[in-house]
Design an enzyme around this catalytic site. Structure first.
Site, PDB file in Angstrom:
ATOM      1  N   GLU A 106      34.963  22.523  34.341  1.00  0.00           N
ATOM      2  CA  GLU A 106      34.427  22.686  32.986  1.00  0.00           C
ATOM      3  C   GLU A 106      35.574  22.661  31.980  1.00  0.00           C
ATOM      4  O   GLU A 106      36.414  23.563  31.961  1.00  0.00           O
ATOM      5  CB  GLU A 106      33.683  24.028  32.875  1.00  0.00           C
ATOM      6  CG  GLU A 106      33.056  24.236  31.510  1.00  0.00           C
ATOM      7  CD  GLU A 106      32.492  25.644  31.304  1.00  0.00           C
ATOM      8  OE1 GLU A 106      33.157  26.627  31.671  1.00  0.00           O
ATOM      9  OE2 GLU A 106      31.383  25.758  30.757  1.00  0.00           O
ATOM     10  N   LYS A 156      30.672  45.320  24.062  1.00  0.00           N
ATOM     11  CA  LYS A 156      32.071  44.891  23.914  1.00  0.00           C
ATOM     12  C   LYS A 156      32.104  43.395  23.592  1.00  0.00           C
ATOM     13  O   LYS A 156      31.728  42.570  24.413  1.00  0.00           O
ATOM     14  CB  LYS A 156      32.862  45.145  25.210  1.00  0.00           C
ATOM     15  CG  LYS A 156      34.331  44.753  25.029  1.00  0.00           C
ATOM     16  CD  LYS A 156      34.867  44.117  26.271  1.00  0.00           C
ATOM     17  CE  LYS A 156      35.810  42.977  26.174  1.00  0.00           C
ATOM     18  NZ  LYS A 156      36.316  42.431  24.975  1.00  0.00           N
ATOM     19  N   GLU A 185      26.023  34.563  32.868  1.00  0.00           N
ATOM     20  CA  GLU A 185      25.853  33.178  32.395  1.00  0.00           C
ATOM     21  C   GLU A 185      27.252  32.602  32.234  1.00  0.00           C
ATOM     22  O   GLU A 185      28.023  33.049  31.389  1.00  0.00           O
ATOM     23  CB  GLU A 185      25.082  33.165  31.069  1.00  0.00           C
ATOM     24  CG  GLU A 185      24.445  31.816  30.793  1.00  0.00           C
ATOM     25  CD  GLU A 185      25.403  30.815  30.189  1.00  0.00           C
ATOM     26  OE1 GLU A 185      25.924  29.961  30.952  1.00  0.00           O
ATOM     27  OE2 GLU A 185      25.647  30.884  28.987  1.00  0.00           O
ATOM     28  N   CYS A 227      28.299  26.303  26.157  1.00  0.00           N
ATOM     29  CA  CYS A 227      28.153  26.240  27.618  1.00  0.00           C
ATOM     30  C   CYS A 227      27.247  25.085  28.012  1.00  0.00           C
ATOM     31  O   CYS A 227      27.338  24.568  29.121  1.00  0.00           O
ATOM     32  CB  CYS A 227      27.659  27.562  28.178  1.00  0.00           C
ATOM     33  SG  CYS A 227      26.249  28.198  27.295  1.00  0.00           S
TER      34      CYS A 227
HETATM   35  P1  NDP Z   1      36.279  35.319  29.475  1.00  0.00           P
HETATM   36  O1  NDP Z   1      35.302  35.124  30.554  1.00  0.00           O
HETATM   37  O2  NDP Z   1      37.645  35.811  29.833  1.00  0.00           O
HETATM   38  O3  NDP Z   1      35.744  36.354  28.367  1.00  0.00           O
HETATM   39  C1  NDP Z   1      34.394  36.602  28.087  1.00  0.00           C
HETATM   40  C2  NDP Z   1      34.212  38.091  27.778  1.00  0.00           C
HETATM   41  O4  NDP Z   1      34.558  38.874  28.928  1.00  0.00           O
HETATM   42  C3  NDP Z   1      35.119  38.608  26.667  1.00  0.00           C
HETATM   43  O5  NDP Z   1      34.462  39.627  25.957  1.00  0.00           O
HETATM   44  C4  NDP Z   1      36.297  39.174  27.444  1.00  0.00           C
HETATM   45  O6  NDP Z   1      37.068  40.093  26.724  1.00  0.00           O
HETATM   46  C5  NDP Z   1      35.580  39.831  28.598  1.00  0.00           C
HETATM   47  N1  NDP Z   1      36.402  40.067  29.779  1.00  0.00           N
HETATM   48  C6  NDP Z   1      37.530  39.423  30.155  1.00  0.00           C
HETATM   49  N2  NDP Z   1      37.996  39.920  31.329  1.00  0.00           N
HETATM   50  C7  NDP Z   1      37.148  40.901  31.700  1.00  0.00           C
HETATM   51  C8  NDP Z   1      37.087  41.789  32.807  1.00  0.00           C
HETATM   52  N3  NDP Z   1      37.981  41.748  33.775  1.00  0.00           N
HETATM   53  N4  NDP Z   1      36.070  42.669  32.885  1.00  0.00           N
HETATM   54  C9  NDP Z   1      35.132  42.710  31.913  1.00  0.00           C
HETATM   55  N5  NDP Z   1      35.145  41.910  30.831  1.00  0.00           N
HETATM   56  C10 NDP Z   1      36.127  41.007  30.719  1.00  0.00           C
HETATM   57  O7  NDP Z   1      36.365  33.979  28.670  1.00  0.00           O
HETATM   58  P2  NDP Z   1      37.551  33.419  27.748  1.00  0.00           P
HETATM   59  O8  NDP Z   1      37.240  33.817  26.369  1.00  0.00           O
HETATM   60  O9  NDP Z   1      38.908  33.825  28.252  1.00  0.00           O
HETATM   61  O10 NDP Z   1      37.364  31.872  27.982  1.00  0.00           O
HETATM   62  C11 NDP Z   1      37.806  31.324  29.208  1.00  0.00           C
HETATM   63  C12 NDP Z   1      36.845  30.259  29.701  1.00  0.00           C
HETATM   64  O11 NDP Z   1      35.562  30.834  29.931  1.00  0.00           O
HETATM   65  C13 NDP Z   1      36.569  29.122  28.724  1.00  0.00           C
HETATM   66  O12 NDP Z   1      37.553  28.151  28.752  1.00  0.00           O
HETATM   67  C14 NDP Z   1      35.252  28.628  29.225  1.00  0.00           C
HETATM   68  O13 NDP Z   1      35.451  27.757  30.313  1.00  0.00           O
HETATM   69  C15 NDP Z   1      34.560  29.871  29.689  1.00  0.00           C
HETATM   70  N6  NDP Z   1      33.613  30.393  28.676  1.00  0.00           N
HETATM   71  C16 NDP Z   1      32.291  30.192  28.885  1.00  0.00           C
HETATM   72  C17 NDP Z   1      31.388  30.598  27.956  1.00  0.00           C
HETATM   73  C18 NDP Z   1      29.930  30.384  28.157  1.00  0.00           C
HETATM   74  O14 NDP Z   1      29.201  30.250  27.176  1.00  0.00           O
HETATM   75  N7  NDP Z   1      29.439  30.401  29.372  1.00  0.00           N
HETATM   76  C19 NDP Z   1      31.777  31.244  26.712  1.00  0.00           C
HETATM   77  C20 NDP Z   1      33.196  31.464  26.601  1.00  0.00           C
HETATM   78  C21 NDP Z   1      34.062  31.037  27.557  1.00  0.00           C
HETATM   79  P3  NDP Z   1      38.394  39.601  25.948  1.00  0.00           P
HETATM   80  O15 NDP Z   1      37.942  38.602  24.952  1.00  0.00           O
HETATM   81  O16 NDP Z   1      38.903  40.860  25.368  1.00  0.00           O
HETATM   82  O17 NDP Z   1      39.302  39.012  26.990  1.00  0.00           O
END
Ligand code: NDP
Length: 491
Positions: free
Chosen positions: A382, A173, A248, A282
């Site tokens: 962050e 996903k 991560e 990240c």
């Molecule tokens: P999320 O953690 O919400 O999303 C990451 C993935 O998880 C997406 O595929 C998302 O789907 C999915 N997801 C969301 N909610 C659920 C759930 N309850 N159960 C299972 N899967 C889920 O990140 P965001 O894109 O909303 O970004 C928010 C913040 O996360 C950023 O501002 C940043 O701080 C952090 N982030 C960190 C990253 C890293 O590299 N460590 C990368 C991206 C974000 P969907 O997109 O459909 O919501």
């Protein structure tokens, strides 16, 4: 404009949902493709397909699985420019970084393909005669991969390639912000010859599709990259089913400049670390900690270089910084900039959403630098964007104290020519990755990647750790003595 479906059992098909969503270019607002808002039923079908494909894929020799991965890497190599520009169009990173991301994906898939001829276990002597011990690596089963938007092709490959080489079947996903990159990747693996059902792909929201992957008991392991709240939610749900979970979750990465550092190099490193990918890595440099004796000199040069960065359409190779990836991310970052101002941090440059001309169609934020006090929210949380907090340190000990006093522990960096301090920093900095005289970003694929504290739950991805994430160890004992031998009991 292409209208995608779900990918189950080797076929692109319609979702059980009639709802779709659009993926858009964050620079221009143009719609790039449409995808279904997948349902629980779609996920259940995909999981059944993955379960059905598992026995045969497990038996398919690992070196042959490696050949499929190599073909996928070869296809990516042939299409590197095209795929790089899709990353740039859908996610917004500068084109050199978009192509760099594809190169990272190629490097990693090739590296993992070689594991098909290793998947090493151990052999070890027994305490009893005529008895042989070894360990073998086995697949976990059906695994769920949930990925973010910031590395929309490389991070899926970091998870997909080791999951496949180890003989697992997959439900993938992608982030709803970057499904096109993910779909192109799935097409490449399909073309490379993956048997039907080995890789299944469902788009849709985290709260529906993501949650079903996490909560369906047939999925035995979850690999996730994204934000802390989502990671905690996934961990708590999956733990009830005793699933193996890899997380991560980002960082608040410090870059220390000591008084003996090569200043030009250190500043070059900060610019790339803080503002590359518009700060949406990240491992991005979030905090700059400068020795007090060189503070003035570093800041003068850094501000001059930051103000000269070119912000614009990331497809233009002259551009340094593209847009942030979405309206939601833009709002989060602008809110943090306001928080910084309200808590009394000094805004030294940037801080605004850019307006006028091409900027009106996209989500452009100026590279922003705050002079901050350690302890302010902008130094502790962050901020996933082009925002850097700078702090002054009295000496090495003070710099390390500030660097370590956050809840994350992913990447870290120190610039110094003092070899003793460099080795002390390797020991002292609380992070999964420490760079000496190099920025906090720039991981290479054959090294383990991950962090401590709130960055995750202790695992590592990539490198030598990649296979561990997706395998079970079986300990095997072969007794060829022709009698019952009793360990610990026989004298
Ligand atoms: P999320 O953690 O919400 O999303 C990451 C993935 O998880 C997406 O595929 C998302 O789907 C999915 N997801 C969301 N909610 C659920 C759930 N309850 N159960 C299972 N899967 C889920 O990140 P965001 O894109 O909303 O970004 C928010 C913040 O996360 C950023 O501002 C940043 O701080 C952090 N982030 C960190 C990253 C890293 O590299 N460590 C990368 C991206 C974000 P969907 O997109 O459909 O919501």
């Amino acid at each position: 404009m292409k209208e995608y479906g779900v990918y189950i059992s080797g076929k692109w098909a319609e979702s059980t949902s009639s709802q779709i969503f659009e993926t858009k270019n964050p620079t221009t607002g143009e719609t790039l493709a449409t995808f279904p808002k997948g349902t629980k039923e779609d996920v259940a079908k995909a999981i059944d397909a993955a379960e059905k494909a598992l026995p045969e894929w497990k038996r398919f020799p690992a070196p042959k699985r490696g050949e499929i991965l190599l073909r996928a890497a070869q296809l990516m190599r042939e299409r590197k420019d095209e795929l790089g520009s899709i990353v740039t169009k859908e996610m917004g990173k500068a084109i050199a970084e978009g192509k760099g991301e594809i190169q990272e994906a190629i490097d990693f898939v090739e590296y993992v393909a070689g594991e098909g001829r290793r998947l090493l276990g151990i052999t070890t002597p027994s305490e009893l005669p005529d008895k042989f011990f070894m360990t073998v690596l086995q697949p976990i089963g059906v695994v769920g991969l949930i990925t973010p938007w910031n590395f929309p092709m490389a991070v899926p490959c970091w998870k997909l390639a080791p999951a496949l080489i180890a003989g697992n079947t997959v439900i993938f996903k992608p982030a709803s912000g970057t499904p096109l990159c993910a779909a192109r990747l799935v097409e490449i693996f399909e073309e490379a010859g993956l048997p039907p059902g080995v890789l299944n792909f469902i788009t849709g929201s985290g709260s529906v599709v993501g949650r079903e992957i996490v909560e369906n008991p047939k999925v035995k392991a979850i690999s996730f990259t994204g934000g802390v709240p989502t990671g905690v939610d996934i961990y708590s749900r999956a733990s009830k089913l005793l699933k193996s979970v890899y997380l991560e979750l980002g960082g608040n990465n410090p870059h220390i400049i000591m008084d003996d550092a090569n200043m030009e190099l250190a500043i070059e490193g900060v610019l790339f670390g803080a503002f590359g990918t518009a700060g949406q890595r990240c491992t991005a440099t979030r905090r700059l900690i400068i020795h007090k004796d060189v503070y003035g000199e570093v800041m003068e040069k850094l501000l001059k270089r930051t103000r000269a960065l070119k912000i614009g359409n990331p497809l233009d190779p002259e551009i340094d910084v593209g847009p942030v990836t979405s309206a939601d991310q833009e709002k989060i970052i602008l809110d943090y900039i306001k928080i910084g101002k309200d808590e009394g941090a000094r805004l030294l440059c940037g801080g605004r959403k850019l307006k006028g001309g091409i900027y009106d169609k996209g989500f452009f934020i100026e590279p922003t630098i705050f002079e901050a006090e350690h302890g302010m929210r902008i130094t502790k949380e962050e901020i996933f964007g082009p925002v850097l907090s700078v702090m002054k340190a009295k000496n090495y000990e003070d710099a390390v104290r500030i660097a370590n006093d956050v809840e994350y522990g992913l990447s870290s960096s120190i610039y110094t020519k003092n070899v003793n301090l460099a080795f002390k920093a390797i020991q002292d900095l609380e992070a999964g990755i420490t760079y000496i005289n190099a920025p906090t970003i720039g991981a290479e694929v054959h090294l383990p990647f991950g962090g401590i504290k709130n960055t995750g739950n202790g695992g590592r991805e990539a490198g030598t750790a990649a296979i561990e994430e997706f395998t079970e160890i079986k300990t095997v004992c072969i007794d060829y003595s022709d009698r019952l031998q009793k360990a610990q009991i026989e004298e």
